[in-house]
Design a protein around this motif. Structure first.
Motif, PDB file in Angstrom:
ATOM      1  N   MET A  45       0.839  -1.188   0.000  1.00 33.22           N
ATOM      2  CA  MET A  45       0.000   0.000   0.000  1.00 33.22           C
ATOM      3  C   MET A  45       0.879   1.245   0.000  1.00 33.22           C
ATOM      4  O   MET A  45       1.863   1.315   0.712  1.00 33.22           O
ATOM      5  CB  MET A  45      -0.904   0.003   1.232  1.00 33.22           C
ATOM      6  N   ASN A  46       0.510   2.206  -0.789  1.00 34.83           N
ATOM      7  CA  ASN A  46       1.239   3.462  -0.891  1.00 34.83           C
ATOM      8  C   ASN A  46       0.884   4.344   0.309  1.00 34.83           C
ATOM      9  O   ASN A  46      -0.234   4.830   0.417  1.00 34.83           O
ATOM     10  CB  ASN A  46       0.871   4.144  -2.206  1.00 34.83           C
ATOM     11  N   PHE A  47       1.848   4.562   1.191  1.00 34.65           N
ATOM     12  CA  PHE A  47       1.582   5.333   2.413  1.00 34.65           C
ATOM     13  C   PHE A  47       1.119   6.749   2.119  1.00 34.65           C
ATOM     14  O   PHE A  47       0.358   7.331   2.890  1.00 34.65           O
ATOM     15  CB  PHE A  47       2.816   5.344   3.328  1.00 34.65           C
ATOM     16  N   GLU A  48       1.548   7.322   0.991  1.00 35.65           N
ATOM     17  CA  GLU A  48       1.183   8.696   0.658  1.00 35.65           C
ATOM     18  C   GLU A  48      -0.308   8.870   0.386  1.00 35.65           C
ATOM     19  O   GLU A  48      -0.819   9.978   0.423  1.00 35.65           O
ATOM     20  CB  GLU A  48       1.993   9.178  -0.542  1.00 35.65           C
ATOM     21  N   LYS A  49      -0.993   7.758   0.136  1.00 39.47           N
ATOM     22  CA  LYS A  49      -2.438   7.826  -0.103  1.00 39.47           C
ATOM     23  C   LYS A  49      -3.241   7.669   1.183  1.00 39.47           C
ATOM     24  O   LYS A  49      -4.449   7.889   1.184  1.00 39.47           O
ATOM     25  CB  LYS A  49      -2.854   6.748  -1.107  1.00 39.47           C
ATOM     26  N   LEU A  50      -2.569   7.301   2.270  1.00 42.58           N
ATOM     27  CA  LEU A  50      -3.263   7.104   3.547  1.00 42.58           C
ATOM     28  C   LEU A  50      -3.611   8.444   4.186  1.00 42.58           C
ATOM     29  O   LEU A  50      -2.740   9.299   4.375  1.00 42.58           O
ATOM     30  CB  LEU A  50      -2.390   6.308   4.517  1.00 42.58           C
ATOM     31  N   GLU A  51      -4.859   8.604   4.538  1.00 46.32           N
ATOM     32  CA  GLU A  51      -5.302   9.839   5.196  1.00 46.32           C
ATOM     33  C   GLU A  51      -4.569  10.053   6.520  1.00 46.32           C
ATOM     34  O   GLU A  51      -4.229  11.186   6.868  1.00 46.32           O
ATOM     35  CB  GLU A  51      -6.815   9.807   5.409  1.00 46.32           C
ATOM     36  N   VAL A  52      -4.293   8.972   7.240  1.00 47.36           N
ATOM     37  CA  VAL A  52      -3.599   9.093   8.524  1.00 47.36           C
ATOM     38  C   VAL A  52      -2.186   9.637   8.322  1.00 47.36           C
ATOM     39  O   VAL A  52      -1.698  10.431   9.128  1.00 47.36           O
ATOM     40  CB  VAL A  52      -3.618   7.760   9.307  1.00 47.36           C
ATOM     41  N   TRP A  53      -1.527   9.237   7.249  1.00 48.40           N
ATOM     42  CA  TRP A  53      -0.195   9.763   6.963  1.00 48.40           C
ATOM     43  C   TRP A  53      -0.280  11.244   6.590  1.00 48.40           C
ATOM     44  O   TRP A  53       0.506  12.058   7.080  1.00 48.40           O
ATOM     45  CB  TRP A  53       0.472   8.969   5.830  1.00 48.40           C
ATOM     46  N   LYS A  54      -1.239  11.589   5.737  1.00 48.84           N
ATOM     47  CA  LYS A  54      -1.405  12.984   5.313  1.00 48.84           C
ATOM     48  C   LYS A  54      -1.667  13.895   6.514  1.00 48.84           C
ATOM     49  O   LYS A  54      -1.062  14.962   6.638  1.00 48.84           O
ATOM     50  CB  LYS A  54      -2.569  13.114   4.328  1.00 48.84           C
ATOM     51  N   ARG A  55      -2.567  13.458   7.391  1.00 52.16           N
ATOM     52  CA  ARG A  55      -2.922  14.282   8.547  1.00 52.16           C
ATOM     53  C   ARG A  55      -1.767  14.407   9.526  1.00 52.16           C
ATOM     54  O   ARG A  55      -1.528  15.483  10.082  1.00 52.16           O
ATOM     55  CB  ARG A  55      -4.170  13.723   9.233  1.00 52.16           C
ATOM     56  N   SER A  56      -1.031  13.319   9.735  1.00 50.04           N
ATOM     57  CA  SER A  56       0.090  13.393  10.665  1.00 50.04           C
ATOM     58  C   SER A  56       1.234  14.231  10.087  1.00 50.04           C
ATOM     59  O   SER A  56       1.906  14.955  10.833  1.00 50.04           O
ATOM     60  CB  SER A  56       0.568  11.996  11.059  1.00 50.04           C
ATOM     61  N   GLU A  75       7.554   4.272   7.038  1.00 50.48           N
ATOM     62  CA  GLU A  75       8.467   3.131   7.136  1.00 50.48           C
ATOM     63  C   GLU A  75       7.706   1.827   7.335  1.00 50.48           C
ATOM     64  O   GLU A  75       8.013   0.813   6.704  1.00 50.48           O
ATOM     65  CB  GLU A  75       9.467   3.347   8.276  1.00 50.48           C
ATOM     66  N   GLY A  76       6.720   1.849   8.196  1.00 48.51           N
ATOM     67  CA  GLY A  76       5.953   0.639   8.455  1.00 48.51           C
ATOM     68  C   GLY A  76       5.198   0.133   7.243  1.00 48.51           C
ATOM     69  O   GLY A  76       5.180  -1.068   6.967  1.00 48.51           O
ATOM     70  N   MET A  77       4.593   1.041   6.509  1.00 51.49           N
ATOM     71  CA  MET A  77       3.776   0.628   5.371  1.00 51.49           C
ATOM     72  C   MET A  77       4.617   0.117   4.209  1.00 51.49           C
ATOM     73  O   MET A  77       4.093  -0.507   3.299  1.00 51.49           O
ATOM     74  CB  MET A  77       2.864   1.772   4.922  1.00 51.49           C
ATOM     75  N   THR A  78       5.921   0.363   4.234  1.00 52.77           N
ATOM     76  CA  THR A  78       6.783  -0.163   3.173  1.00 52.77           C
ATOM     77  C   THR A  78       7.447  -1.479   3.576  1.00 52.77           C
ATOM     78  O   THR A  78       8.176  -2.071   2.777  1.00 52.77           O
ATOM     79  CB  THR A  78       7.861   0.860   2.769  1.00 52.77           C
ATOM     80  N   ARG A  79       7.206  -1.932   4.799  1.00 55.54           N
ATOM     81  CA  ARG A  79       7.735  -3.224   5.250  1.00 55.54           C
ATOM     82  C   ARG A  79       6.920  -4.358   4.639  1.00 55.54           C
ATOM     83  O   ARG A  79       5.732  -4.190   4.358  1.00 55.54           O
ATOM     84  CB  ARG A  79       7.706  -3.325   6.772  1.00 55.54           C
ATOM     85  N   THR A  80       7.544  -5.507   4.461  1.00 54.79           N
ATOM     86  CA  THR A  80       6.846  -6.625   3.830  1.00 54.79           C
ATOM     87  C   THR A  80       6.090  -7.496   4.823  1.00 54.79           C
ATOM     88  O   THR A  80       5.067  -8.076   4.469  1.00 54.79           O
ATOM     89  CB  THR A  80       7.822  -7.503   3.028  1.00 54.79           C
ATOM     90  N   SER A  81       6.556  -7.582   6.049  1.00 58.39           N
ATOM     91  CA  SER A  81       5.874  -8.466   6.994  1.00 58.39           C
ATOM     92  C   SER A  81       4.818  -7.707   7.798  1.00 58.39           C
ATOM     93  O   SER A  81       4.985  -6.529   8.135  1.00 58.39           O
ATOM     94  CB  SER A  81       6.878  -9.129   7.949  1.00 58.39           C
ATOM     95  N   THR A  82       3.754  -8.398   8.104  1.00 54.64           N
ATOM     96  CA  THR A  82       2.677  -7.825   8.913  1.00 54.64           C
ATOM     97  C   THR A  82       3.195  -7.395  10.275  1.00 54.64           C
ATOM     98  O   THR A  82       2.862  -6.316  10.760  1.00 54.64           O
ATOM     99  CB  THR A  82       1.542  -8.860   9.072  1.00 54.64           C
ATOM    100  N   LYS A  83       4.019  -8.238  10.870  1.00 53.98           N
ATOM    101  CA  LYS A  83       4.562  -7.941  12.202  1.00 53.98           C
ATOM    102  C   LYS A  83       5.350  -6.627  12.197  1.00 53.98           C
ATOM    103  O   LYS A  83       5.196  -5.810  13.101  1.00 53.98           O
ATOM    104  CB  LYS A  83       5.455  -9.099  12.664  1.00 53.98           C
ATOM    105  N   GLU A  84       6.173  -6.412  11.188  1.00 51.53           N
ATOM    106  CA  GLU A  84       6.952  -5.175  11.104  1.00 51.53           C
ATOM    107  C   GLU A  84       6.060  -3.969  10.840  1.00 51.53           C
ATOM    108  O   GLU A  84       6.272  -2.898  11.404  1.00 51.53           O
ATOM    109  CB  GLU A  84       8.018  -5.290  10.020  1.00 51.53           C
TER     110      GLU A  84
END
Length: 115
Positions: free
Chosen positions: A1-12, A48-57
């Motif tokens: 998922m592209n973090f730049e499209k996340l509303e939470v990222w935009k707002r933060s 950083e989190g949204m670009t990680r491959t594992s769910t845990k990360e």
């Protein structure tokens, strides 16, 4: 998922920029540095989190973002109380941190269930 499209990222990211602008002339460099660093940590850890491959990360970095947000919220409360931050904007930032925290919690739950 592209973090730049996340509303939470935009707002933060927007909140972080507002905190930088509001404290640009503050002479208490320690306070300013602590507040701006915690504010900057939120969108940075989401990215950083949204670009990680594992769910845990992913979840770990989103949890760090949520913790940094709590740190920034605490500093906003203190900044208002000691007169470093304007009350009206400070209260709006506190409200925004509450919404961002809820959004992060929802995103963490969604990732945990779907991945």
């Amino acid at each position: 998922m592209n973090f730049e499209k996340l509303e939470v990222w935009k707002r933060s990211a927007r909140l972080s920029a507002e905190l930088y602008k509001a404290t640009a002339d503050l002479r208490d460099y320690g306070f300013r540095d602590q507040l701006t660093r915690s504010g900057l940590s939120v969108p940075s850890n989401i990215a950083e989190g949204m670009t990680r491959t594992s769910t845990k990360e992913k979840i770990r970095f989103l949890d760090i973002a949520r913790s940094s947000l709590a740190e920034a919220r605490t500093q906003i409360y203190i900044g208002i109380d000691i007169g470093y931050l304007p009350s009206i904007e400070g209260k709006a930032w506190l409200e925004e941190t509450h919404h961002i925290s809820m959004m992060l919690t929802g995103l963490i739950k969604t990732i945990a269930v779907n991945e």
